[in-house]
Design a protein around this motif. Structure first.
Motif, PDB file in Angstrom:
ATOM      1  N   ARG A 171      43.912  43.133  57.808  1.00 27.56           N
ATOM      2  CA  ARG A 171      42.913  42.146  57.389  1.00 27.56           C
ATOM      3  C   ARG A 171      43.493  41.300  56.263  1.00 27.56           C
ATOM      4  O   ARG A 171      44.511  41.669  55.667  1.00 27.56           O
ATOM      5  N   PRO A 172      42.862  40.174  55.934  1.00 31.13           N
ATOM      6  CA  PRO A 172      43.407  39.306  54.887  1.00 31.13           C
ATOM      7  C   PRO A 172      43.440  39.979  53.514  1.00 31.13           C
ATOM      8  O   PRO A 172      42.545  40.753  53.164  1.00 31.13           O
ATOM      9  N   LEU A 173      44.480  39.668  52.783  1.00 29.02           N
ATOM     10  CA  LEU A 173      44.575  40.066  51.381  1.00 29.02           C
ATOM     11  C   LEU A 173      43.973  38.955  50.534  1.00 29.02           C
ATOM     12  O   LEU A 173      44.135  37.774  50.846  1.00 29.02           O
ATOM     13  N   VAL A 174      43.328  39.330  49.436  1.00 25.86           N
ATOM     14  CA  VAL A 174      42.842  38.333  48.492  1.00 25.86           C
ATOM     15  C   VAL A 174      44.049  37.763  47.760  1.00 25.86           C
ATOM     16  O   VAL A 174      44.977  38.491  47.379  1.00 25.86           O
ATOM     17  N   ASN A 175      44.054  36.466  47.587  1.00 29.93           N
ATOM     18  CA  ASN A 175      45.132  35.747  46.914  1.00 29.93           C
ATOM     19  C   ASN A 175      45.386  36.368  45.537  1.00 29.93           C
ATOM     20  O   ASN A 175      44.477  36.473  44.709  1.00 29.93           O
ATOM     21  N   SER A 176      46.611  36.779  45.285  1.00 26.52           N
ATOM     22  CA  SER A 176      46.932  37.479  44.038  1.00 26.52           C
ATOM     23  C   SER A 176      46.754  36.605  42.808  1.00 26.52           C
ATOM     24  O   SER A 176      46.387  37.101  41.738  1.00 26.52           O
ATOM     25  N   THR A 177      46.981  35.292  42.939  1.00 25.84           N
ATOM     26  CA  THR A 177      46.771  34.441  41.771  1.00 25.84           C
ATOM     27  C   THR A 177      45.279  34.264  41.473  1.00 25.84           C
ATOM     28  O   THR A 177      44.908  34.030  40.321  1.00 25.84           O
ATOM     29  N   PHE A 178      44.433  34.415  42.480  1.00 23.50           N
ATOM     30  CA  PHE A 178      42.991  34.455  42.220  1.00 23.50           C
ATOM     31  C   PHE A 178      42.647  35.694  41.403  1.00 23.50           C
ATOM     32  O   PHE A 178      41.867  35.632  40.452  1.00 23.50           O
ATOM     33  N   VAL A 179      43.227  36.823  41.769  1.00 25.12           N
ATOM     34  CA  VAL A 179      42.962  38.070  41.044  1.00 25.12           C
ATOM     35  C   VAL A 179      43.422  37.933  39.587  1.00 25.12           C
ATOM     36  O   VAL A 179      42.712  38.339  38.660  1.00 25.12           O
ATOM     37  N   LEU A 180      44.586  37.331  39.369  1.00 21.82           N
ATOM     38  CA  LEU A 180      45.068  37.090  37.999  1.00 21.82           C
ATOM     39  C   LEU A 180      44.086  36.202  37.233  1.00 21.82           C
ATOM     40  O   LEU A 180      43.719  36.499  36.092  1.00 21.82           O
ATOM     41  N   ALA A 181      43.634  35.120  37.859  1.00 25.29           N
ATOM     42  CA  ALA A 181      42.692  34.217  37.200  1.00 25.29           C
ATOM     43  C   ALA A 181      41.350  34.905  36.931  1.00 25.29           C
ATOM     44  O   ALA A 181      40.759  34.728  35.859  1.00 25.29           O
ATOM     45  N   LEU A 182      40.875  35.691  37.883  1.00 21.62           N
ATOM     46  CA  LEU A 182      39.605  36.392  37.725  1.00 21.62           C
ATOM     47  C   LEU A 182      39.656  37.373  36.558  1.00 21.62           C
ATOM     48  O   LEU A 182      38.786  37.372  35.686  1.00 21.62           O
ATOM     49  N   VAL A 183      40.675  38.212  36.532  1.00 28.17           N
ATOM     50  CA  VAL A 183      40.775  39.231  35.480  1.00 28.17           C
ATOM     51  C   VAL A 183      40.990  38.572  34.115  1.00 28.17           C
ATOM     52  O   VAL A 183      40.414  39.003  33.111  1.00 28.17           O
TER      53      VAL A 183
END
Length: 179
Positions: free
Chosen positions: A66-78
């Protein structure tokens, strides 16, 4: 708070340089459940063409299925989750180091975060500010760490913070509370 004790009408003013001590740990108060739109929009806005983030068919052929969540989104979110505790009074962000993604993030995961203060020092080039280094981790609803990094930023000393130019109406203009 006791009965009759007043709440500061100015509200949370954030931490200033002198409020940070090495060893302090802050569990940031807001988690977020990632929805498909978060991943799709961020991926498309940043023109990330990796199919694993937005193509169900292509990502189904990977080990994740299944799709992975964009890692740079995770960085921005955290990073965003940490603002209330760390950089409410920021002068400037200096950068992220040692960014690692030890586990995948999927749509439906709820991401929360915490930060530990590693180092503080007055800025030698910008009077009225100090430099803070933190280690931050983002983790999912199972407690699995999905991102970790070091972040360095410059924050104001309390006496040197810019004055908030947003006017506030007087408390007398609010309606009386019922009850």
């Amino acid at each position: 708070m006791t009965v009759g004790e007043r709440v500061d009408p100015a509200g949370w003013q954030g931490r200033f340089f002198e409020d940070f001590e090495p060893g302090d740990v802050y569990y940031h108060p807001l988690g977020k459940t990632i929805i498909d739109a978060d991943n799709q929009w961020f991926t498309l806005l940043t023109q990330n063409t990796a199919k694993i983030h937005f193509d169900e068919v292509a990502s189904a052929a990977t080990e994740y299925g299944r799709p992975l969540v964009n890692s740079t989104f995770v960085l921005a979110l955290v990073t965003g989750q940490s603002v209330i505790d760390l950089t409410f009074n920021v002068f400037a962000n200096l950068g992220w180091d040692e960014v690692r993604m030890p586990a995948p993030v999927f749509v439906g995961d709820t991401i929360s975060s915490r930060s530990k203060v590693l180092e503080t020092r007055p800025s030698s080039s910008r009077p009225g500010t100090g430099i803070v280094v933190v280690a931050t981790e983002g983790y999912n609803q199972h407690g699995t760490v999905v991102i970790r990094y070091r972040r360095t930023f410059i924050v104001y000393l309390r006496a040197h913070a810019p004055v908030n130019p947003t006017p506030r109406p007087s408390e007398d203009s609010l309606p009386q509370a019922s009850g």
